[in-house]
Design an enzyme around this catalytic site. Structure first.
Site, PDB file in Angstrom:
ATOM      1  N   GLU A 135       0.825  -1.219   0.000  1.00 55.08           N
ATOM      2  CA  GLU A 135       0.000   0.000   0.000  1.00 55.08           C
ATOM      3  C   GLU A 135       0.854   1.261   0.000  1.00 55.08           C
ATOM      4  OE1 GLU A 135      -3.047   0.242  -0.547  1.00 55.08           O
ATOM      5  OE2 GLU A 135      -4.143  -1.497   0.247  1.00 55.08           O
ATOM      6  N   GLU A 184      -3.812 -10.705  -0.108  1.00 55.27           N
ATOM      7  CA  GLU A 184      -4.639 -10.632   1.098  1.00 55.27           C
ATOM      8  C   GLU A 184      -6.058 -11.000   0.685  1.00 55.27           C
ATOM      9  OE1 GLU A 184      -4.419  -6.846   3.195  1.00 55.27           O
ATOM     10  OE2 GLU A 184      -2.271  -6.712   2.805  1.00 55.27           O
TER      11      GLU A 184
HETATM   12  C1  IPT Z   1      -5.038  -3.907   3.710  1.00 50.91           C
HETATM   13  C2  IPT Z   1      -3.654  -3.734   4.238  1.00 50.91           C
HETATM   14  O1  IPT Z   1      -2.687  -4.111   3.291  1.00 50.91           O
HETATM   15  C3  IPT Z   1      -3.406  -4.512   5.486  1.00 50.91           C
HETATM   16  O2  IPT Z   1      -2.216  -4.050   6.075  1.00 50.91           O
HETATM   17  C4  IPT Z   1      -4.551  -4.364   6.435  1.00 50.91           C
HETATM   18  O3  IPT Z   1      -4.685  -3.030   6.785  1.00 50.91           O
HETATM   19  C5  IPT Z   1      -5.795  -4.816   5.772  1.00 50.91           C
HETATM   20  O4  IPT Z   1      -6.047  -4.040   4.644  1.00 50.91           O
HETATM   21  C6  IPT Z   1      -6.988  -4.671   6.662  1.00 50.91           C
HETATM   22  O5  IPT Z   1      -6.845  -5.277   7.893  1.00 50.91           O
HETATM   23  S1  IPT Z   1      -5.354  -2.425   2.808  1.00 50.91           S
HETATM   24  C7  IPT Z   1      -7.086  -2.221   2.608  1.00 50.91           C
HETATM   25  C8  IPT Z   1      -7.320  -0.854   2.012  1.00 50.91           C
HETATM   26  C9  IPT Z   1      -7.677  -3.241   1.743  1.00 50.91           C
END
Ligand code: IPT
Length: 960
Positions: free
Chosen positions: A413, A483
């Site tokens: 990010e 993720e």
């Molecule tokens: C995403 C991040 O990469 C991770 O660090 C964490 O914040 C996660 O979300 C949520 O828990 S970024 C998000 C804008 C999808």
């Protein structure tokens, strides 16, 4: 040393000065070293310039300073407080400037050299991690200063060392220009949080070295070449290798994979030092648009791992790191993304040893700039590029000798920009043996993998089918979800549906669940603290508790579900066919490490069991395996074959008989309970009796079944919204938690329309609806009995404009007391419509307390699925059809109101000791706390429904 205070470096975009160039990290060699962890003197100031530099001078008296443990974060040791924000910078965004309020910790340690410390040679002082910026002195001489919190920094100190009384002074600032590059979603935790070590550097000792160990799957050979800054020899006894550094040698080897982590012990010997090597031969490449290792595509069954310990923060000891690796292996996880920074280096040794694919991610995130449309993003500003390159180099040089690291990630990010391109180019030039990952640029200009986060099932399917279009370069790339499945609170839902897609389309090479562990901080009054619990003016609440493990590392139901969903062996089939289909879903290993067994179960009780001979299927192969004949004399009733795949022998990560995979094959269906309506409702003194039950004659309310008093039995549609029900604020509607509340589903009123004592039934007619709304549920309770058992049939018909699914649909009631619970149905853990894969049909026993899932922020939890019957508190309840069972020592309203587990006090403020919910339906869970909501097929639509329960008094279940 003057009394002046220099702070210019704090807001300097450069990575620092004085440190040695980065090099390969290794844990041990025959050179001596001195760990400098332990108790240090500590002084906290609230600005960077509050104190002059005089504390660094030998002879300074720090006798009245506090003491602190190194490695550690001072905010977790009673000095100041932790603070949590997701992506917002907790200070004004004006790069590279930081606030005047800049907590600054002066650390002092006096040490002598141990006996036997060699007289000659040099010495290096190594810091493995300091957040966020440090300035260092030894014996009054300034060594330099550095940023890059989760990266190593070394200083040459040989000339400064004395046999005793060495004064090591470290000034650490919480905020620095580096903080702009470290905006990861986690607690802000300043301190010297990783090891500090003094390393003797013998003359002619090893400096940097690069182990190149590839594998050719066609010839079955490995090629080893160790490039070393200081020339020497490389020996690998098991391979008969003894070659000079820089010279390649090709020999037959067993390859390294995460499934078969074969490491060869070797030694790199220079004139002055011998460094042990652990060599894994493997080749990572992009070929045919796929990520291949040793010539085969891999499927990542991964997790995102932040370093976390509920007391120590990010200062992890080796035992905790090993526990993480063991838990991952035992739950079928095969990959880790080190979100969002390189981990403690010892963690990667463990990944090499136990076998995990690693995406090693650089310590870089500038997420807060999204608040201003990425304006001034350091990643697109040439002034910051040296700092970015320094971070990339410190990661790659440190970690390049780990076979487990298969992909470098540029960071997380951080938007897009020239700085990222520059780091990608630098990495590619330095290491051609791995791939490059970065999620933040969907054009994939700098990457080898198309990576996304939280994409919906539908989008992932389009990508899998190559229907997503997009830039030409991207179309040719494999896809991963770096993720997905946000594991916040109850959930994540929909894992099985993602896994089906991953397994169906070769372009989809798997994903990494967000995230491994809840970052709750152990707190004396709150249990586990989250954002806001330390009075932060800006915070993101419990968004920091979104892991598959609870803060104490107990697996959550989400991890149990994930283990089942990603199990490497599929066991499927129809239990009446006489065979079971076994499929090897490993990428590299055959099934020879597993032993299979069968159990024949009737009504949840094992009748007979035995071993099941399964051939050592190769990866991807399936076989129909013959099951034995149904055991002679098996009782009648609902029957299943349960087939398990367990470890045939003890492994490094689990004992023999550890269950790796299982399946259940239904043989015969359940007979639903039948109760002849032979008893007549009998009016008495203000009551109506029916079979074993007594009702209030005026309200029709059930009062008791046999000797068991029952309170407040009624329709229930409310559940304490989960984090996924609530959704993240940015998600937009429909977010069902808030919608349900707006509708008033948490405060339904029950209007009594009629109590009718008929020939063979007591019928109670009601309408259940919230204030201020025209919608409602016309609900009829029909009670019948055969004299011993009591049957309740609930019929409910939605009235009005129900466009929203219901949270749940069922009944609830209170019991005075209950402790032990026995049931026949899904278990042992909780399950919801889209988190139910791991629920196995069997007989289970638990207690009301153990049925609770300890989500850090209390919310709906603990439902057991497919329950045919349950017994608690002197009652037996059979379902027609099977139902969801929940019991807790507080009401849903109390659960809903609680912010921490400590707010839940058994039996307080309610008429009953235990509240029971028997549900006909539950709404799905999904992953909307950061991803998509439940798939439509898991919605609980408001529709006419009818369901029954059969109650009978039983003696309270006892243990055994
Ligand atoms: C995403 C991040 O990469 C991770 O660090 C964490 O914040 C996660 O979300 C949520 O828990 S970024 C998000 C804008 C999808």
């Amino acid at each position: 040393m003057s009394a002046h205070t220099r702070t210019d470096y704090v807001e300097d975009v450069s990575p620092g000065s004085g440190a040695l160039p980065p090099r390969a990290w290794y844990a041990s060699s025959d050179a001596v070293s001195l760990p400098l962890g332990g108790s240090w003197r500590f002084r906290l100031s609230d600005t960077a310039d509050a104190q002059d530099d005089s504390f660094a001078a030998p002879g300074y008296d720090a006798g009245d300073w506090a003491e602190i443990q190194v490695p550690g974060h001072w905010v977790l040791q009673g000095h100041g407080s932790p603070a949590y924000t997701n992506h917002r910078y907790p200070f004004p965004v004006d790069p590279p400037r930081v606030p005047t309020e800049n907590p600054t910790g002066d650390h002092l340690r006096v040490f002598g050299l141990p006996a036997g410390w060699p007289a000659g040679g040099d010495a290096v002082l190594r810091f493995d991690g300091v957040e966020s910026c440090a300035r260092v002195w030894l014996n009054g001489t300034e060594l330099g200063e550095f940023k890059g919190s989760r990266l190593p920094h070394e200083f040459a100190v040989g000339a400064l060392l004395r046999p005793s009384g060495n004064v090591l002074a470290v000034r650490v600032h919480q905020w620095s220009a580096g903080s702009y590059l470290e905006d990861q979603d986690q607690w802000w935790l300043p301190g010297v949080f990783r090891d500090v070590t003094l390393l003797h550097r013998p003359a002619g000792g090893v400096r940097d070295f690069f182990v190149h160990a590839s594998y050719d799957h066609v010839s079955g050979t490995g090629t080893l070449r160790v490039d070393s800054e200081v020339a020497g020899r490389v020996t690998v006894p098991d391979l008969g290798v003894d070659v000079p550094t820089g010279e390649p040698v090709t020999v037959p080897v067993e390859p390294w994979t995460a499934e078969t982590p074969r490491l060869y012990d070797g030694v790199l010997a220079t004139e002055g030092e011998r460094v042990p090597l652990r060599i894994g031969f493997r080749t990572v490449e992009l070929s045919d648009g796929l990520i291949k290792v040793n010539g085969r595509p891999v499927l990542f069954k991964g997790v995102n791992r932040h370093e976390w310990h509920p007391e120590k923060g990010r200062a992890l000891d080796l035992a905790t790191m090993r526990e993480d690796v063991l838990l991952m292996k035992r739950h079928n996880v095969n990959a880790v993304r080190t979100s969002h920074y390189p981990p403690h280096p010892a963690f990667l040794d463990l990944c090499d040893e136990y076998g995990l694919w690693v995406i090693d991610e650089c310590d870089l995130e500038t997420h807060g700039f999204t608040e201003q449309g990425w304006r001034d993003n350091p990643v697109d500003d040439d002034r910051w590029t040296p700092a970015l390159l320094d971070r990339a180099a410190r990661m790659v040089e440190r970690d390049k000798n780990h076979p487990s690291v298969v992909i470098w990630s540029l960071g997380n990010e951080a938007g897009t920009g020239r700085g990222l391109t520059a780091t990608a180019e630098w990495i590619r030039a330095r290491d051609t043996s791995r791939l490059v990952h970065y999620e933040g640029d969907h054009t994939c200009r700098d990457t080898d993998v198309y990576s996304r986060m939280y994409a919906s099932h539908a989008e992932v399917e389009r990508i899998g089918r190559r229907l997503d279009g997009g830039p030409l370069k991207r179309r040719a790339l494999p896809f991963i979800l770096c993720e997905y499945a946000h594991a916040m609170g109850n959930g994540p839902g929909g894992l099985a549906d993602y896994q089906r897609l991953f397994e169906a389309h070769e372009r989809l090479q798997g994903g990494f669940v967000w995230e491994w562990i809840d970052h709750g901080i152990a707190h004396p009054e709150l249990g586990y603290a989250y954002g806001g619990d330390f009075g932060e003016e800006l915070h993101d609440g419990n968004f920091v508790c979104d892991g598959l493990l609870f803060p104490d590392r107990r697996p959550s139901p989400g991890l149990v579900e994930y283990k089942k969903v990603i199990e490497p062996v599929a066991v499927t089939g129809d239990g009446t066919a006489g065979t079971v289909r076994v499929t090897n879903k490993y990428d590299f290993a055959d099934l020879s490490a597993l032993a299979f067994s069968w159990t024949y179960e009737v009504e949840g009780e094992p009748v007979d069991s035995g071993s099941l001979p399964v051939p050592a299927l190769a990866p991807g192969e399936s076989a129909e395996v013959k099951l034995p004949a149904v055991p002679a004399g098996a009782p009648a009733g609902e029957a299943y074959w349960t087939v398990r795949a367990v470890l045939a022998c003890e492994t490094a990560w689990a004992p023999r008989d550890h269950v790796v995979a299982w399946g259940q094959l239904p043989v015969s269906a359940r007979r639903t309970p039948y109760v002849a309506a032979t008893a007549r409702p009998a009016p008495g003194d203000g009551v109506i009796s029916l079979g074993p039950a007594v009702f209030d004659a005026r309200t029709g309310a059930l009062r008791a079944i046999g000797a068991v008093p029952v309170t407040d039995l009624r329709l229930d549609v409310w559940r304490a919204p989960t984090d996924n029900d609530d959704g993240a604020a940015w998600q937009g509607d429909p977010r069902y938690g808030p919608l349900w509340r707006r509708l008033g589903l948490h405060r339904m009123r029950h209007r009594l329309d009629a109590v009718e004592a008929g020939e063979d039934a007591l019928t109670v007619r009601t309408r259940v609806a919230p204030a201020a709304r025209e919608l409602g549920l016309s609900t009829v309770y029909r009670w019948t009995s055969d004299g011993d058992r009591l049957r309740l049939t609930v019929s409910t018909v939605p009235e009005g404009d129900w466009t929203v699914p219901l949270p749940r649909l069922g009944i609830r009631f209170g019991l005075a007391t209950a402790d032990l619970v026995r049931w026949y149905g899904g278990g042992p853990g909780e399950a919801y419509p889209d988190t139910r894969t791991a629920a196995r049909i069997a007989r289970w026993q638990s207690t009301v307390d153990e049925l609770q899932t300890p989500y850090v922020r209390p919310q709906e939890n603990g439902a057991r699925i497919d329950v045919r019957w349950a017994e608690l508190g002197g009652l037996r309840v059979e379902g027609d059809p099977a139902y969801w069972f929940t019991a807790r020592r507080w009401t849903t309203e109390q659960l809903d109101a609680a912010a921490h587990r400590t707010d839940l006090v058994p039996g307080s403020g309610s008429a009953a000791g235990v509240w029971v919910n028997l549900d006909h339906g539950q709404h799905g869970i999904g992953s909307q706390s950061c991803g998509p909501g439940p798939l439509p097929r898991y919605h609980l639509r408001a529709e006419p429904a009818e369901f029954s329960f059969v109650f009978s008094p039983v003696s309270a279940p006892r243990t055994g």
